[in-house]
Motif scaffolding. Structure first.
Motif, PDB file in Angstrom:
ATOM      1  N   ASN A   1       0.845  -1.200   0.000  1.00 29.10           N
ATOM      2  CA  ASN A   1       0.000   0.000   0.000  1.00 29.10           C
ATOM      3  C   ASN A   1       0.880   1.251   0.000  1.00 29.10           C
ATOM      4  N   PRO A   2       0.323   2.416  -0.392  1.00 30.87           N
ATOM      5  CA  PRO A   2       1.135   3.631  -0.545  1.00 30.87           C
ATOM      6  C   PRO A   2       1.904   4.046   0.706  1.00 30.87           C
ATOM      7  N   VAL A   3       1.318   3.858   1.890  1.00 30.82           N
ATOM      8  CA  VAL A   3       2.010   4.256   3.118  1.00 30.82           C
ATOM      9  C   VAL A   3       3.193   3.332   3.388  1.00 30.82           C
TER      10      VAL A   3
ATOM     11  N   LEU B   1      -6.090   4.784   7.290  1.00 33.24           N
ATOM     12  CA  LEU B   1      -7.144   4.621   6.287  1.00 33.24           C
ATOM     13  C   LEU B   1      -6.550   4.244   4.932  1.00 33.24           C
ATOM     14  N   ILE B   2      -5.376   4.812   4.627  1.00 30.34           N
ATOM     15  CA  ILE B   2      -4.704   4.494   3.366  1.00 30.34           C
ATOM     16  C   ILE B   2      -4.125   3.081   3.421  1.00 30.34           C
ATOM     17  N   ARG B   3      -3.577   2.690   4.573  1.00 30.11           N
ATOM     18  CA  ARG B   3      -3.060   1.328   4.741  1.00 30.11           C
ATOM     19  C   ARG B   3      -4.158   0.301   4.459  1.00 30.11           C
ATOM     20  N   GLU B   4      -5.353   0.613   4.961  1.00 29.60           N
ATOM     21  CA  GLU B   4      -6.468  -0.324   4.833  1.00 29.60           C
ATOM     22  C   GLU B   4      -7.095  -0.306   3.451  1.00 29.60           C
ATOM     23  N   GLY B   5      -6.740   0.703   2.630  1.00 23.36           N
ATOM     24  CA  GLY B   5      -7.328   0.816   1.307  1.00 23.36           C
ATOM     25  C   GLY B   5      -8.638   1.567   1.297  1.00 23.36           C
ATOM     26  N   THR B   6      -9.014   2.140   2.447  1.00 25.46           N
ATOM     27  CA  THR B   6     -10.241   2.920   2.530  1.00 25.46           C
ATOM     28  C   THR B   6     -10.098   4.229   1.760  1.00 25.46           C
ATOM     29  N   LEU B   7      -8.905   4.834   1.840  1.00 27.66           N
ATOM     30  CA  LEU B   7      -8.555   6.008   1.034  1.00 27.66           C
ATOM     31  C   LEU B   7      -7.338   5.664   0.188  1.00 27.66           C
ATOM     32  N   SER B   8      -7.174   6.371  -0.931  1.00 30.10           N
ATOM     33  CA  SER B   8      -6.019   6.145  -1.808  1.00 30.10           C
ATOM     34  C   SER B   8      -4.897   7.119  -1.471  1.00 30.10           C
ATOM     35  N   GLY B   9      -3.728   6.868  -2.041  1.00 30.35           N
ATOM     36  CA  GLY B   9      -2.624   7.806  -1.879  1.00 30.35           C
ATOM     37  C   GLY B   9      -2.975   9.170  -2.443  1.00 30.35           C
ATOM     38  N   GLY B  10      -3.766   9.195  -3.535  1.00 25.15           N
ATOM     39  CA  GLY B  10      -4.201  10.462  -4.126  1.00 25.15           C
ATOM     40  C   GLY B  10      -5.062  11.264  -3.169  1.00 25.15           C
ATOM     41  N   HIS B  11      -5.938  10.582  -2.449  1.00 23.16           N
ATOM     42  CA  HIS B  11      -6.739  11.256  -1.426  1.00 23.16           C
ATOM     43  C   HIS B  11      -5.812  11.876  -0.372  1.00 23.16           C
ATOM     44  N   GLY B  12      -4.836  11.089   0.059  1.00 20.54           N
ATOM     45  CA  GLY B  12      -3.932  11.560   1.105  1.00 20.54           C
ATOM     46  C   GLY B  12      -3.162  12.799   0.698  1.00 20.54           C
TER      47      GLY B  12
ATOM     48  N   ALA C   1     -11.262  13.854   5.495  1.00 24.52           N
ATOM     49  CA  ALA C   1     -11.026  12.423   5.278  1.00 24.52           C
ATOM     50  C   ALA C   1     -12.263  11.621   5.666  1.00 24.52           C
ATOM     51  N   ASP C   2     -12.863  11.968   6.807  1.00 23.25           N
ATOM     52  CA  ASP C   2     -14.070  11.275   7.256  1.00 23.25           C
ATOM     53  C   ASP C   2     -15.208  11.459   6.251  1.00 23.25           C
ATOM     54  N   LEU C   3     -15.338  12.676   5.729  1.00 23.08           N
ATOM     55  CA  LEU C   3     -16.373  12.941   4.725  1.00 23.08           C
ATOM     56  C   LEU C   3     -16.119  12.132   3.455  1.00 23.08           C
ATOM     57  N   ALA C   4     -14.846  12.082   3.044  1.00 21.56           N
ATOM     58  CA  ALA C   4     -14.487  11.359   1.824  1.00 21.56           C
ATOM     59  C   ALA C   4     -14.819   9.877   1.947  1.00 21.56           C
ATOM     60  N   VAL C   5     -14.587   9.322   3.153  1.00 18.72           N
ATOM     61  CA  VAL C   5     -14.895   7.905   3.375  1.00 18.72           C
ATOM     62  C   VAL C   5     -16.399   7.691   3.434  1.00 18.72           C
ATOM     63  N   ARG C   6     -17.073   8.535   4.214  1.00 19.76           N
ATOM     64  CA  ARG C   6     -18.510   8.347   4.426  1.00 19.76           C
ATOM     65  C   ARG C   6     -19.313   8.525   3.136  1.00 19.76           C
ATOM     66  N   GLU C   7     -18.886   9.479   2.310  1.00 24.07           N
ATOM     67  CA  GLU C   7     -19.642   9.798   1.105  1.00 24.07           C
ATOM     68  C   GLU C   7     -18.990   9.285  -0.176  1.00 24.07           C
ATOM     69  N   SER C   8     -17.931   8.487  -0.024  1.00 21.38           N
ATOM     70  CA  SER C   8     -17.249   7.859  -1.170  1.00 21.38           C
ATOM     71  C   SER C   8     -16.790   8.886  -2.208  1.00 21.38           C
ATOM     72  N   TRP C   9     -16.114   9.926  -1.745  1.00 20.73           N
ATOM     73  CA  TRP C   9     -15.629  10.966  -2.664  1.00 20.73           C
ATOM     74  C   TRP C   9     -14.498  10.419  -3.526  1.00 20.73           C
ATOM     75  N   SER C  10     -14.504  10.818  -4.783  1.00 19.85           N
ATOM     76  CA  SER C  10     -13.361  10.539  -5.651  1.00 19.85           C
ATOM     77  C   SER C  10     -12.247  11.526  -5.317  1.00 19.85           C
ATOM     78  N   VAL C  11     -11.043  11.235  -5.805  1.00 17.91           N
ATOM     79  CA  VAL C  11      -9.927  12.161  -5.578  1.00 17.91           C
ATOM     80  C   VAL C  11     -10.229  13.516  -6.218  1.00 17.91           C
ATOM     81  N   ARG C  12     -10.800  13.490  -7.412  1.00 23.38           N
ATOM     82  CA  ARG C  12     -11.099  14.744  -8.113  1.00 23.38           C
ATOM     83  C   ARG C  12     -12.111  15.592  -7.335  1.00 23.38           C
ATOM     84  N   TYR C  13     -13.130  14.939  -6.770  1.00 23.59           N
ATOM     85  CA  TYR C  13     -14.135  15.691  -6.011  1.00 23.59           C
ATOM     86  C   TYR C  13     -13.513  16.239  -4.717  1.00 23.59           C
TER      87      TYR C  13
END
Length: 270
Positions: A109-111, A158-169, A185-197
């Motif tokens: 994973n990225p981390v 969250l990135i280790r677990e794959g919940t967020l990507s390195g791009g999100h980070g 980060a919590d919003l991105a996980v809860r609402e499934s935000w893309s990196v672009r959003y």
């Protein structure tokens, strides 16, 4: 230890008892996926260990240099011996090979990847440029990965677990404030935000990040912000450019003595 069974290139492959082998104390990877370890164990039961592990002699048996997953899976499979290549290695060589072998895993994973680069730099006093050359990657790529280590621990997890990507980070780092990073980060996980959003939301948050609304004359020009971003990616750290009339300053942020030495070395090369 049994007799030599085969050869791999110019190196001999021996069958070693699992009781003689111990994990590498320099292994950068601490967590092993249980399901994937079980899958490998089942494969070993059916097909055997297809690729020898690499070990180095120690006072009491051998240390694993590369192949700890195969060793653990072989234990689970009930094996008593495992094929191994024995190499005489210094602690320095053993640490470097363990890190590089870890980096060559496909599911890193990225981390974990960023931590491995940091370990190479700190343990062997290497610059980002040296690490990039050693691994066949670009220096900006190494710098971008290392930026993830500046994230709060909870977001790195969250990135280790794959919940967020390195791009999100990397996008969250633009907020600078750890509390805001966690909030988004919590919003991105809860609402499934893309990196672009997420990038759009972080950009929208920037003007309201200070208590005072800056006037048009005190806002940073787009060109200055672009230069900050370019320098940040080039040197792998946050950069602030402040200008007033014909004067100004460029500020580089470092987070440790090793990070400071790395920046100084890079700046001296310019």
């Amino acid at each position: 230890m049994s007799d030599v069974t085969s050869e791999s290139g110019s190196e001999q492959v021996k069958m070693l008892s699992l009781t003689e082998i111990r994990p590498n104390p320099y292994q950068p990877r601490k967590n092993f996926d249980r399901d994937k370890l079980l899958e490998l164990s089942q494969s070993i039961v059916e097909h055997g260990v297809l690729q020898p592990i690499v070990v180095t002699p120690s006072i009491q048996g051998y240390y694993i240099v590369a192949g700890e997953r195969r060793y653990r899976a072989s234990e689970q499979a009930g094996l008593t011996h495992i094929p191994a290549i024995v190499r005489e290695m210094t602690d320095h060589e053993m640490r470097e090979l363990a890190i590089i072998e870890n980096l060559q895993r496909e599911n890193l994973n990225p981390v974990e990847e960023a931590e491995s680069y940091q370990q190479l730099m700190e343990a062997h006093h290497m610059t980002q440029h040296a690490v990039a050359e050693r691994l066949g990657k670009s220096r900006p790529y190494i710098a971008n990965m290392l930026r993830l280590l500046k994230l709060p621990t909870s977001i790195r997890q969250l990135i280790r677990e794959g919940t967020l990507s390195g791009g999100h980070g990397r996008t969250l780092l633009g907020l600078r404030d750890p509390k805001k990073m966690q909030q988004y980060a919590d919003l991105a996980v809860r609402e499934s935000w893309s990196v672009r959003y997420l990038e759009q939301r972080v950009a929208e948050a920037q003007p309201s990040s200070t208590t005072k609304t800056p006037s048009a004359s005190t806002k940073k020009p787009q060109l200055i912000r672009q230069h900050e971003q370019q320098l940040s990616e080039k040197y792998g750290t946050s950069v602030d450019i402040a200008t007033k009339r014909n004067k100004g300053r460029v500020t580089f942020t470092f987070h440790s003595e090793a990070d400071y030495r790395r920046l100084i070395q890079l700046l001296k090369k310019q």
